[in-house]
Design a protein around this motif. Sequence first.
Motif, PDB file in Angstrom:
ATOM      1  N   THR A 342      64.672 -34.814  24.069  1.00 16.36           N
ATOM      2  CA  THR A 342      63.633 -33.792  25.191  1.00 16.36           C
ATOM      3  C   THR A 342      64.618 -33.855  26.599  1.00 16.36           C
ATOM      4  OG1 THR A 342      61.662 -34.853  24.753  1.00 16.36           O
ATOM      5  CG2 THR A 342      61.679 -33.834  27.069  1.00 16.36           C
ATOM      6  N   GLU A 343      64.982 -32.043  27.491  1.00 14.88           N
ATOM      7  CA  GLU A 343      65.518 -32.368  28.442  1.00 14.88           C
ATOM      8  C   GLU A 343      65.212 -31.162  29.456  1.00 14.88           C
ATOM      9  OE1 GLU A 343      69.766 -32.107  27.757  1.00 14.88           O
ATOM     10  OE2 GLU A 343      70.258 -33.761  26.568  1.00 14.88           O
ATOM     11  N   GLN A 344      65.163 -31.508  30.568  1.00 12.58           N
ATOM     12  CA  GLN A 344      65.112 -30.615  31.149  1.00 12.58           C
ATOM     13  C   GLN A 344      66.041 -29.498  31.422  1.00 12.58           C
ATOM     14  OE1 GLN A 344      63.530 -32.627  34.474  1.00 12.58           O
ATOM     15  NE2 GLN A 344      60.691 -32.348  33.611  1.00 12.58           N
ATOM     16  N   LEU A 345      65.559 -28.305  31.791  1.00 14.93           N
ATOM     17  CA  LEU A 345      66.612 -27.111  32.477  1.00 14.93           C
ATOM     18  C   LEU A 345      65.794 -26.542  33.630  1.00 14.93           C
ATOM     19  CD1 LEU A 345      68.788 -24.983  32.033  1.00 14.93           C
ATOM     20  CD2 LEU A 345      67.832 -24.390  30.469  1.00 14.93           C
ATOM     21  N   ASN A 346      66.812 -26.689  34.694  1.00 13.72           N
ATOM     22  CA  ASN A 346      66.502 -25.817  35.482  1.00 13.72           C
ATOM     23  C   ASN A 346      66.934 -24.332  35.885  1.00 13.72           C
ATOM     24  OD1 ASN A 346      65.188 -27.961  37.168  1.00 13.72           O
ATOM     25  ND2 ASN A 346      67.106 -28.398  37.878  1.00 13.72           N
ATOM     26  N   ILE A 347      66.089 -23.346  36.011  1.00 13.96           N
ATOM     27  CA  ILE A 347      67.079 -22.017  35.906  1.00 13.96           C
ATOM     28  C   ILE A 347      66.424 -21.289  37.556  1.00 13.96           C
ATOM     29  CG2 ILE A 347      66.312 -19.317  35.484  1.00 13.96           C
ATOM     30  CD1 ILE A 347      66.076 -20.538  32.514  1.00 13.96           C
ATOM     31  N   THR A 348      67.318 -20.456  38.493  1.00 14.23           N
ATOM     32  CA  THR A 348      67.538 -20.828  39.601  1.00 14.23           C
ATOM     33  C   THR A 348      67.618 -18.559  39.435  1.00 14.23           C
ATOM     34  OG1 THR A 348      69.400 -20.718  40.431  1.00 14.23           O
ATOM     35  CG2 THR A 348      67.060 -22.642  40.745  1.00 14.23           C
ATOM     36  N   ALA A 349      66.809 -17.851  40.515  1.00 12.32           N
ATOM     37  CA  ALA A 349      67.372 -16.420  40.179  1.00 12.32           C
ATOM     38  C   ALA A 349      67.131 -15.774  42.073  1.00 12.32           C
ATOM     39  CB  ALA A 349      66.758 -16.251  39.495  1.00 12.32           C
ATOM     40  N   GLU A 350      67.117 -14.714  41.910  1.00 14.56           N
ATOM     41  CA  GLU A 350      67.316 -14.266  43.779  1.00 14.56           C
ATOM     42  C   GLU A 350      65.744 -12.936  43.060  1.00 14.56           C
ATOM     43  OE1 GLU A 350      67.484 -14.478  46.485  1.00 14.56           O
ATOM     44  OE2 GLU A 350      68.487 -16.332  46.628  1.00 14.56           O
ATOM     45  N   ALA A 365      54.955 -17.233  33.588  1.00 12.54           N
ATOM     46  CA  ALA A 365      56.013 -17.244  32.770  1.00 12.54           C
ATOM     47  C   ALA A 365      55.831 -18.509  31.640  1.00 12.54           C
ATOM     48  CB  ALA A 365      57.015 -18.453  33.643  1.00 12.54           C
ATOM     49  N   SER A 366      56.465 -17.620  30.880  1.00 14.94           N
ATOM     50  CA  SER A 366      56.510 -18.251  29.499  1.00 14.94           C
ATOM     51  C   SER A 366      58.138 -18.157  28.699  1.00 14.94           C
ATOM     52  CB  SER A 366      56.301 -17.465  28.350  1.00 14.94           C
ATOM     53  OG  SER A 366      56.512 -15.858  28.306  1.00 14.94           O
ATOM     54  N   ARG A 429      58.381 -25.295  27.171  1.00 14.41           N
ATOM     55  CA  ARG A 429      57.645 -25.504  27.736  1.00 14.41           C
ATOM     56  C   ARG A 429      57.951 -25.514  29.316  1.00 14.41           C
ATOM     57  NH1 ARG A 429      54.428 -29.533  30.731  1.00 14.41           N
ATOM     58  NH2 ARG A 429      55.512 -31.250  29.882  1.00 14.41           N
ATOM     59  N   VAL A 430      56.992 -24.662  29.631  1.00 14.90           N
ATOM     60  CA  VAL A 430      57.557 -23.710  31.460  1.00 14.90           C
ATOM     61  C   VAL A 430      56.566 -25.690  32.280  1.00 14.90           C
ATOM     62  CG1 VAL A 430      57.411 -22.889  33.254  1.00 14.90           C
ATOM     63  CG2 VAL A 430      57.661 -21.348  31.331  1.00 14.90           C
ATOM     64  N   GLU A 431      57.116 -26.075  32.166  1.00 15.38           N
ATOM     65  CA  GLU A 431      56.613 -27.156  33.646  1.00 15.38           C
ATOM     66  C   GLU A 431      56.139 -26.646  34.997  1.00 15.38           C
ATOM     67  OE1 GLU A 431      59.006 -30.604  33.490  1.00 15.38           O
ATOM     68  OE2 GLU A 431      58.035 -31.777  32.102  1.00 15.38           O
ATOM     69  N   TYR A 432      57.077 -26.049  35.007  1.00 13.35           N
ATOM     70  CA  TYR A 432      57.045 -25.618  37.533  1.00 13.35           C
ATOM     71  C   TYR A 432      57.749 -24.351  37.658  1.00 13.35           C
ATOM     72  CZ  TYR A 432      58.100 -25.894  42.560  1.00 13.35           C
ATOM     73  OH  TYR A 432      58.100 -25.908  43.824  1.00 13.35           O
ATOM     74  N   THR A 433      57.420 -23.307  38.076  1.00 12.46           N
ATOM     75  CA  THR A 433      57.833 -22.886  38.874  1.00 12.46           C
ATOM     76  C   THR A 433      57.645 -22.213  39.702  1.00 12.46           C
ATOM     77  OG1 THR A 433      55.509 -21.005  37.645  1.00 12.46           O
ATOM     78  CG2 THR A 433      57.789 -20.232  36.502  1.00 12.46           C
ATOM     79  N   GLY A 444      63.317 -13.308  47.522  1.00 12.93           N
ATOM     80  CA  GLY A 444      63.061 -15.084  48.393  1.00 12.93           C
ATOM     81  C   GLY A 444      63.462 -15.477  46.810  1.00 12.93           C
ATOM     82  N   ARG A 445      63.880 -16.977  46.247  1.00 11.08           N
ATOM     83  CA  ARG A 445      64.748 -17.464  45.522  1.00 11.08           C
ATOM     84  C   ARG A 445      63.606 -18.303  44.661  1.00 11.08           C
ATOM     85  NH1 ARG A 445      69.654 -18.508  43.898  1.00 11.08           N
ATOM     86  NH2 ARG A 445      70.179 -20.329  43.391  1.00 11.08           N
ATOM     87  N   GLN A 446      63.783 -18.420  42.754  1.00 18.98           N
ATOM     88  CA  GLN A 446      62.635 -18.828  42.617  1.00 18.98           C
ATOM     89  C   GLN A 446      63.374 -20.282  41.839  1.00 18.98           C
ATOM     90  OE1 GLN A 446      63.108 -16.258  38.641  1.00 18.98           O
ATOM     91  NE2 GLN A 446      63.940 -18.453  38.138  1.00 18.98           N
ATOM     92  N   THR A 447      62.661 -20.881  42.152  1.00 21.81           N
ATOM     93  CA  THR A 447      62.621 -22.121  41.001  1.00 21.81           C
ATOM     94  C   THR A 447      61.982 -22.242  39.835  1.00 21.81           C
ATOM     95  OG1 THR A 447      63.821 -23.098  42.743  1.00 21.81           O
ATOM     96  CG2 THR A 447      63.106 -24.364  41.295  1.00 21.81           C
ATOM     97  N   ALA A 448      62.484 -22.642  38.669  1.00 22.66           N
ATOM     98  CA  ALA A 448      61.422 -22.200  37.702  1.00 22.66           C
ATOM     99  C   ALA A 448      62.218 -23.811  36.909  1.00 22.66           C
ATOM    100  CB  ALA A 448      61.150 -21.825  36.383  1.00 22.66           C
ATOM    101  N   VAL A 449      61.217 -24.815  36.111  1.00 19.03           N
ATOM    102  CA  VAL A 449      61.773 -26.220  34.948  1.00 19.03           C
ATOM    103  C   VAL A 449      60.966 -26.058  34.660  1.00 19.03           C
ATOM    104  CG1 VAL A 449      61.967 -28.390  35.723  1.00 19.03           C
ATOM    105  CG2 VAL A 449      61.895 -27.783  37.381  1.00 19.03           C
ATOM    106  N   LEU A 450      62.060 -26.066  33.002  1.00 22.18           N
ATOM    107  CA  LEU A 450      61.972 -25.800  31.276  1.00 22.18           C
ATOM    108  C   LEU A 450      61.991 -27.359  31.267  1.00 22.18           C
ATOM    109  CD1 LEU A 450      63.636 -22.567  30.659  1.00 22.18           C
ATOM    110  CD2 LEU A 450      61.313 -22.779  32.157  1.00 22.18           C
ATOM    111  N   GLU A 451      61.084 -27.419  29.698  1.00 22.09           N
ATOM    112  CA  GLU A 451      61.411 -28.534  29.400  1.00 22.09           C
ATOM    113  C   GLU A 451      61.623 -28.565  27.507  1.00 22.09           C
ATOM    114  OE1 GLU A 451      58.666 -32.595  28.934  1.00 22.09           O
ATOM    115  OE2 GLU A 451      58.057 -30.804  27.171  1.00 22.09           O
TER     116      GLU A 451
END
Length: 537
Positions: A342-350, A365-366, A429-433, A444-451
């Motif tokens: 299992t690993e987490q992945l951060n995705i950032t975007a404008e 989010a999906s 799985r989307v853990e956090y947006t 704005g600045r988007q941050t998403a954490v995926l598992e």
Amino acid sequence: MTYYDGKKPKVEVIKELLKLDYVIGEDKKQFSVVRDFNLPRRVKRFLTPEVTIPADQIKTTVIEDKVIVEGVIVKQVYYVGEDDIVYSETLPPEKFTQFVHINGAYPGNHAQVKVRVEDVRFEIIPSKKYREEEEVVLQSGHHPGYKTKVKQTAILEIFVKVTETVQLEVVTDIIGAHITPYKELVKVQNVIGEGTVQTSVISDVEFPDPVKKIATVDSTFKDVTARVIEDKVIIEGILHKQIYYVEERKGIVKEKSIDEKFTQFIDIPGARPGMNVQIYPRVEFIDHIIDSNDRSIARQTAVIELFVKVTETVQIEVVVGATGVDVYKELFKVENVVGEGTEQLNITAEVKFPKPAKKIANIVASVNITEVKPIDNKVIIKGELDKQVFYVDEETNVLKELTLPSEPFTHFIHIEGVRPGMNVDVTPRVEYTKIDLYDNGLSGRQTAVLELFVKVTETGQIEVVTDVNIPDHDLCPPDASYIIYVVQPGDTLFKIAKRFGISLNDLINANKDTILDPNLIFPGQKIIIPCVPKPKG
């Protein structure tokens, strides 16, 4: 160990009972779905469409040597009109039915099915302009006018694996003089239990307009999780529905999205916290009854079926052969667990908004996994993060929705022992947006954490020892004409006769009054073993 009438034999056989998913067979099949549909305006060119196969709407039926697969294709078409504006149309779901040949499959077996969209292409069919005569037009609300006829060709791939849960008593050690067992370490999923449960989701749906009728409903499951407690599995999730309804006044098809949470539990004796859980959800039935007094309200009933399997990853050393003793072997095709991680992945975007946003109300989010590739000691995962942002317009204080472009990502997870060609299962799985608005509210600045949870398996064949032939004449006391033997799991009269060094016919004749069918004996049953006179020396 194996004992007879309380006496310890000269050879000790140690066994362990496993409950395994025996792989009957697996195969892939490609097929195409060709359909014609109409768009309400002239088309300059097509953009990449959004095509999905809702997993919860895939229905499988196992018959002899075949698996019938039924499902639907959901398409969102994006295209550029002659006015250079990008338009979007949601087409009605298309049903498909295919079968995949799996030799040895039989009703009652479990079928695991994955359907993947390989390619979708659109071709404009030349035709004269003509007036739209249908009462219901597409959800865009475009008034009747000229339309473009389009031919769609979708190429899909179906992967089917058929398994059967079997109980297998395997030999883990043989102890005796001049006996050498040969062992192999296997890592398998021991099936603790499985079961199916149904639940209903009933609620009132409020529409912004009076409804003439419900056209279609697309449903998918989101964020389905399971929690194992003692002898039970608790399942939680969200049933996401896109309801396409006909507005009463103009006859226009509109869409309303609804997320509804559900919680259900199922009894699985032997389940314990920390064990593995597989959930296969399916929507069996959805119905809407429009309120005759207020046609903007409908009572919805959705029936959900949840198939749950609880397994435990065990590493066990089994005997695959031996010298100095006769053994009975059986060939089994099992799913060996290579590894998981299992690993987490951060995705950032404008993120840019068409008008200044006062605040962010909600983010839906999906994750869509588009490609999974095992290489040496690694799994490469490609996918897309899809988001719908609900924000409050600063000027009007009205809640608005913004669908953002899909954000592609590529990630790899290190799993020792992985090789190309192995089976990979990815559960995202989307853990956090979160979106942090800038001062102007226009971006704005988007941050998403995926598992990403990855399990790698390999379908392998292994020949394991399930019993040992132990001819032991000393079990008969002096001058005894017979002894009583208690049938063990996996025994047959042939195996018992060979074990005690007597003929099968002598054994059958000794028990002819109690065993009516020589092919049918049961564990715990007591049978007579005639004693063979020892040779005089």
